[in-house]
Design a protein around this motif. Structure first.
Motif, PDB file in Angstrom:
ATOM      1  N   SER A  45       0.826  -1.198   0.000  1.00 29.47           N
ATOM      2  CA  SER A  45       0.000   0.000   0.000  1.00 29.47           C
ATOM      3  C   SER A  45       0.868   1.258   0.000  1.00 29.47           C
ATOM      4  O   SER A  45       0.590   2.225  -0.716  1.00 29.47           O
ATOM      5  CB  SER A  45      -0.921  -0.010   1.226  1.00 29.47           C
ATOM      6  OG  SER A  45      -1.795   1.090   1.223  1.00 29.47           O
ATOM      7  N   ALA A  46       1.943   1.239   0.772  1.00 25.78           N
ATOM      8  CA  ALA A  46       2.851   2.387   0.842  1.00 25.78           C
ATOM      9  C   ALA A  46       3.533   2.635  -0.500  1.00 25.78           C
ATOM     10  O   ALA A  46       3.709   3.792  -0.925  1.00 25.78           O
ATOM     11  CB  ALA A  46       3.896   2.157   1.930  1.00 25.78           C
ATOM     12  N   ALA A  47       3.907   1.560  -1.190  1.00 22.89           N
ATOM     13  CA  ALA A  47       4.559   1.700  -2.495  1.00 22.89           C
ATOM     14  C   ALA A  47       3.604   2.327  -3.509  1.00 22.89           C
ATOM     15  O   ALA A  47       3.990   3.201  -4.296  1.00 22.89           O
ATOM     16  CB  ALA A  47       5.039   0.336  -2.980  1.00 22.89           C
ATOM     17  N   LEU A  48       2.341   1.885  -3.480  1.00 23.11           N
ATOM     18  CA  LEU A  48       1.333   2.453  -4.374  1.00 23.11           C
ATOM     19  C   LEU A  48       1.105   3.924  -4.054  1.00 23.11           C
ATOM     20  O   LEU A  48       0.999   4.767  -4.961  1.00 23.11           O
ATOM     21  CB  LEU A  48       0.024   1.667  -4.240  1.00 23.11           C
ATOM     22  CG  LEU A  48      -1.159   2.160  -5.066  1.00 23.11           C
ATOM     23  CD1 LEU A  48      -0.817   2.165  -6.547  1.00 23.11           C
ATOM     24  CD2 LEU A  48      -2.391   1.292  -4.805  1.00 23.11           C
ATOM     25  N   LEU A  49       1.047   4.234  -2.774  1.00 23.23           N
ATOM     26  CA  LEU A  49       0.857   5.617  -2.345  1.00 23.23           C
ATOM     27  C   LEU A  49       1.967   6.511  -2.889  1.00 23.23           C
ATOM     28  O   LEU A  49       1.695   7.606  -3.422  1.00 23.23           O
ATOM     29  CB  LEU A  49       0.830   5.680  -0.819  1.00 23.23           C
ATOM     30  CG  LEU A  49       0.789   7.067  -0.176  1.00 23.23           C
ATOM     31  CD1 LEU A  49      -0.515   7.779  -0.497  1.00 23.23           C
ATOM     32  CD2 LEU A  49       0.977   6.958   1.344  1.00 23.23           C
ATOM     33  N   GLU A  50       3.196   6.066  -2.780  1.00 21.58           N
ATOM     34  CA  GLU A  50       4.319   6.891  -3.241  1.00 21.58           C
ATOM     35  C   GLU A  50       4.350   7.000  -4.763  1.00 21.58           C
ATOM     36  O   GLU A  50       4.757   8.031  -5.303  1.00 21.58           O
ATOM     37  CB  GLU A  50       5.632   6.335  -2.707  1.00 21.58           C
ATOM     38  CG  GLU A  50       5.762   6.440  -1.195  1.00 21.58           C
ATOM     39  CD  GLU A  50       5.393   7.819  -0.670  1.00 21.58           C
ATOM     40  OE1 GLU A  50       5.902   8.824  -1.213  1.00 21.58           O
ATOM     41  OE2 GLU A  50       4.589   7.900   0.276  1.00 21.58           O
ATOM     42  N   ASN A  51       3.913   5.954  -5.457  1.00 23.26           N
ATOM     43  CA  ASN A  51       3.817   6.037  -6.924  1.00 23.26           C
ATOM     44  C   ASN A  51       2.802   7.101  -7.329  1.00 23.26           C
ATOM     45  O   ASN A  51       3.027   7.868  -8.276  1.00 23.26           O
ATOM     46  CB  ASN A  51       3.407   4.681  -7.509  1.00 23.26           C
ATOM     47  CG  ASN A  51       4.551   3.689  -7.522  1.00 23.26           C
ATOM     48  OD1 ASN A  51       5.717   4.086  -7.449  1.00 23.26           O
ATOM     49  ND2 ASN A  51       4.242   2.408  -7.594  1.00 23.26           N
ATOM     50  N   CYS A  52       1.670   7.146  -6.613  1.00 25.23           N
ATOM     51  CA  CYS A  52       0.650   8.155  -6.893  1.00 25.23           C
ATOM     52  C   CYS A  52       1.186   9.556  -6.598  1.00 25.23           C
ATOM     53  O   CYS A  52       0.960  10.497  -7.376  1.00 25.23           O
ATOM     54  CB  CYS A  52      -0.601   7.896  -6.051  1.00 25.23           C
ATOM     55  SG  CYS A  52      -1.521   6.411  -6.510  1.00 25.23           S
ATOM     56  N   VAL A  88      -5.610   8.458 -11.266  1.00 25.31           N
ATOM     57  CA  VAL A  88      -6.079   8.039 -12.595  1.00 25.31           C
ATOM     58  C   VAL A  88      -6.910   9.148 -13.241  1.00 25.31           C
ATOM     59  O   VAL A  88      -6.737   9.482 -14.422  1.00 25.31           O
ATOM     60  CB  VAL A  88      -6.900   6.737 -12.505  1.00 25.31           C
ATOM     61  CG1 VAL A  88      -7.594   6.438 -13.824  1.00 25.31           C
ATOM     62  CG2 VAL A  88      -6.007   5.581 -12.100  1.00 25.31           C
ATOM     63  N   ALA A  89      -7.820   9.731 -12.467  1.00 28.49           N
ATOM     64  CA  ALA A  89      -8.653  10.818 -12.977  1.00 28.49           C
ATOM     65  C   ALA A  89      -7.791  12.007 -13.400  1.00 28.49           C
ATOM     66  O   ALA A  89      -8.038  12.633 -14.438  1.00 28.49           O
ATOM     67  CB  ALA A  89      -9.662  11.243 -11.916  1.00 28.49           C
ATOM     68  N   PRO A 132      -7.006   4.028  -1.553  1.00 29.35           N
ATOM     69  CA  PRO A 132      -7.898   3.777  -2.697  1.00 29.35           C
ATOM     70  C   PRO A 132      -8.362   5.066  -3.376  1.00 29.35           C
ATOM     71  O   PRO A 132      -8.370   5.158  -4.608  1.00 29.35           O
ATOM     72  CB  PRO A 132      -9.071   3.017  -2.076  1.00 29.35           C
ATOM     73  CG  PRO A 132      -8.498   2.373  -0.861  1.00 29.35           C
ATOM     74  CD  PRO A 132      -7.496   3.351  -0.337  1.00 29.35           C
ATOM     75  N   ALA A 133      -8.750   6.061  -2.594  1.00 25.72           N
ATOM     76  CA  ALA A 133      -9.213   7.328  -3.171  1.00 25.72           C
ATOM     77  C   ALA A 133      -8.066   8.070  -3.859  1.00 25.72           C
ATOM     78  O   ALA A 133      -8.255   8.702  -4.899  1.00 25.72           O
ATOM     79  CB  ALA A 133      -9.833   8.204  -2.090  1.00 25.72           C
ATOM     80  N   ILE A 134      -6.871   7.993  -3.282  1.00 26.36           N
ATOM     81  CA  ILE A 134      -5.705   8.643  -3.883  1.00 26.36           C
ATOM     82  C   ILE A 134      -5.380   8.012  -5.234  1.00 26.36           C
ATOM     83  O   ILE A 134      -5.099   8.711  -6.212  1.00 26.36           O
ATOM     84  CB  ILE A 134      -4.494   8.556  -2.932  1.00 26.36           C
ATOM     85  CG1 ILE A 134      -4.732   9.438  -1.706  1.00 26.36           C
ATOM     86  CG2 ILE A 134      -3.197   8.963  -3.638  1.00 26.36           C
ATOM     87  CD1 ILE A 134      -3.762   9.196  -0.566  1.00 26.36           C
TER      88      ILE A 134
END
Length: 382
Positions: free
Chosen positions: A41-48, A246-247, A239-241
């Motif tokens: 989850s942290a990795a995805l957060l930082e990618n975003c 994407v949006a 999830p919202a981030i």
């Protein structure tokens, strides 16, 4: 119902919705947890974070996620005040700022800060000469939105940022209405901080972000907060981030196309009002200082609330200003900033276009408003 209130909120993009569901079910770990599920989850957060920072050309270390534009404005202002460039207690802000800004300013005034509010000129812009005359040696912060949410005028943030830099003044700008609709790369890194919101760009509600220049040594407003480097408390809504990211990617990729379409829709709508043009006043800047998708106007002799309800009866959703203040039944702040009379302020309505707005719907709305005005005149004569 045909929707003309995109400046208030937008529908969730289907792809963003799919991403939200996938992340919420497959990457559900707390991004602060030390186990592998939290690490994913942290990795995805930082990618975003990196992707959103790249979209506007800023350093990702200065980007923090919030619950939206209102919280973002508050936290950004507090962060800048915690680390001023010089001593002082004077703040300059626009009279037409979002209600979240004014709420924060009211609290700061009670805490001893001196507040100067700047009006807008007839083109809906801040007068730069008046701005400079308003500055004092004690001025430590300036707060000016990029795009006005009620009439869509675009402030010259680049020029204002230079004035602030030359005078050691922090500049916070509300980018909520410009994020995803204007190329922000030329100006995003020039301000001390800016805010943005997911639900204005076809992302989820309840998510947004703030950029604070990483060179600013801000102090947390909420002591003991561990999330987002202490910028705000609460488990990060990954999830919202992800859905917002994407949006943001999608809307940023079609800025030029959407702006061209909106200019045509705007012209067509205004042309459709030709039969009642002597009664219509449109509040706008010139083409270079105007976001085409937002039209703020008044129709002489007809209250905006009445026009909105009549349009709603005919199947059109429009508004009388920012949704964040409608419940208070107060006039749109931009009408005060423009110096309108009480009657003119009551006549104000806002129409805003979005990705799904069709030309035929714009024409139908214009023709329906002409019909409403003519029927109102007929009833008034009787």
């Amino acid at each position: 119902m045909k929707y003309f209130d995109y400046a208030a909120t937008t529908p969730l993009d289907p792809e963003a919705a799919e991403v939200y569901l996938k992340v919420a079910t497959e990457y559900f770990g707390n991004a602060s947890s030390l186990h592998d599920i939290g690490g994913q989850s942290a990795a995805l957060l930082e990618n975003c974070r990196e992707e959103l920072a790249n979209l506007v050309g800023v350093d990702k270390t200065g980007l923090f996620f919030t619950s939206g534009g209102s919280e973002g404005n508050f936290l950004a202002i507090e962060a800048l005040l915690s680390s001023p460039k010089k001593a002082g207690n004077h703040i300059i802000a626009g009279m037409a700022e979002h209600s979240s800004i004014h709420g924060t300013l009211n609290r700061l005034k009670e805490a001893g800060y001196e507040i100067t509010l700047l009006p807008l000129d007839s083109n809906g812009l801040i007068n730069l000469e008046q701005l400079e005359k308003s500055m004092k040696s004690e001025t430590i912060l300036m707060i000016l939105q990029h795009v006005n949410s009620e009439i869509g005028t675009i402030q010259p943030i680049g020029e204002i940022a230079k004035v602030c830099k030359d005078n050691n003044i922090h500049l916070h700008s509300d980018f909520v209405q410009s994020f995803g609709k204007i190329d922000l790369k030329p100006i995003a890194s020039l301000v001390s901080s800016f805010s943005f919101s997911g639900h204005k760009i076809y992302g989820p509600k309840g998510i947004g972000g703030v950029y604070v220049n990483p060179q600013i040594n801000w102090q947390p407003f909420f002591p003991g907060s561990s999330h987002e480097k202490g910028f705000r408390p609460g488990t990060v809504n990954v999830p919202a981030i992800a859905a917002m990211t994407v949006a943001a990617q999608k809307i940023t990729g079609r800025i030029q196309t959407e702006n061209s379409k909106d200019r045509l829709l705007r012209k067509t709508f205004i042309d459709t009002l030709a039969p009642i043009k002597e009664k219509v006043k449109i509040y706008q800047g010139d083409e270079g200082s105007q976001l085409a998708s937002i039209i703020g106007l008044g129709i002489s002799g007809i209250e905006g609330q009445w026009m909105m309800l009549e349009a709603n009866r005919l199947g059109f959703a429009l508004s009388t200003g920012s949704a964040c203040q409608l419940g208070m039944q107060s006039p749109a702040k931009v009408t005060l900033a423009l110096g309108l009379t009480t009657e003119e302020a009551k006549e104000f309505i806002r129409i805003s276009f979005g990705h799904s707005t069709r030309m035929e719907d714009v024409i139908e709305l214009g023709e329906s408003m002409v019909k409403i005005v003519n029927e109102f005149k007929a009833v008034s004569v009787i």
